[in-house]
Design a protein around this motif. Structure first.
Motif: not given
Length: 216
Positions: A22-50
């Motif tokens: 309910s709080n976040y989603v984990v996706l593959h990063g680019k390039p897609e491999n076994s040591h590159n992933f991304l975690l992103s909130p499920t709410c709209r947050i632009k970035g570090i400055e928010c």
């Protein structure tokens, strides 16, 4: 990225949606491999400055990223040494907040432990901005403000704004990069975390976590 997050919330069974809460989603990063992933909130947050990231209502996304990236974690990351990072506004490609979960080089881990032994890393956030150290990653040597913390229970965004940006300013926060490197000794993570920050105002500073995180 925001469209990808929304799609995973609506269709969590799709292959690209590695872990959906309910709080976040984990996706593959680019390039897609076994040591590159991304975690992103499920709410709209632009970035570090928010400013929301520093509020009591904000989820501890750094802790969640570590829970997923740690050995046996949600994404089954294959990396000898793990690193987590967020880019500045200028360095990022997407205006949906995301934490990179990737690999760091063994030499990066060793340098940080050597700096800790030399007492060049702050253990109190009040001294974070004064502890500026050189760390060499696979892209070269850069200067970072270094802090050592036990666990990831604190709001790192709030600590950065309070003790480094100080006084808090959204436009200055937007220029920051933040990297977390879990300390590893004798093939085991200790529960301590090196928290590194930099920006281009520092001599040999950087506004991207890509200097230390290995994606390919």
């Amino acid at each position: 990225m925001w469209r990808d997050v929304q799609n995973c919330v609506q269709h969590p069974q799709e292959a690209q949606c590695l872990h959906v809460t309910s709080n976040y989603v984990v996706l593959h990063g680019k390039p897609e491999n076994s040591h590159n992933f991304l975690l992103s909130p499920t709410c709209r947050i632009k970035g570090i400055e928010c400013p929301f990231l520093e509020s009591p209502q904000a989820v501890n996304y750094w802790h969640d990223a570590w829970i997923n990236a740690m050995p046996g974690g949600g994404v089954h990351m294959k990396a000898d040494f793990v690193g987590l990072g967020i880019n500045s506004q200028a360095a990022r490609q997407f205006n949906q907040m995301h934490i990179h979960m990737a690999e760091v080089e063994e030499n990066t881990q060793k340098q940080l432990q050597d700096l800790e032994k030399a007492q060049d890393i702050a253990t109190d956030p009040r001294g974070w901005s004064q502890h500026q150290v050189p760390v060499t990653g696979f892209k070269g040597r850069r200067t970072y403000r270094a802090l050592l913390r036990r666990g990831l229970d604190e709001n790192l965004f709030a600590l950065l704004d309070q003790y480094v940006v100080n006084p808090p300013q959204t436009d200055v926060m937007a220029q920051q990069t933040l990297i977390v490197v879990p300390k590893k000794v004798n093939n085991a993570y200790t529960g301590d975390f090196y928290v590194l920050n930099s920006d281009k105002s520092l001599h040999d500073g950087t506004d991207t976590c890509d200097e230390l995180l290995v994606y390919a």
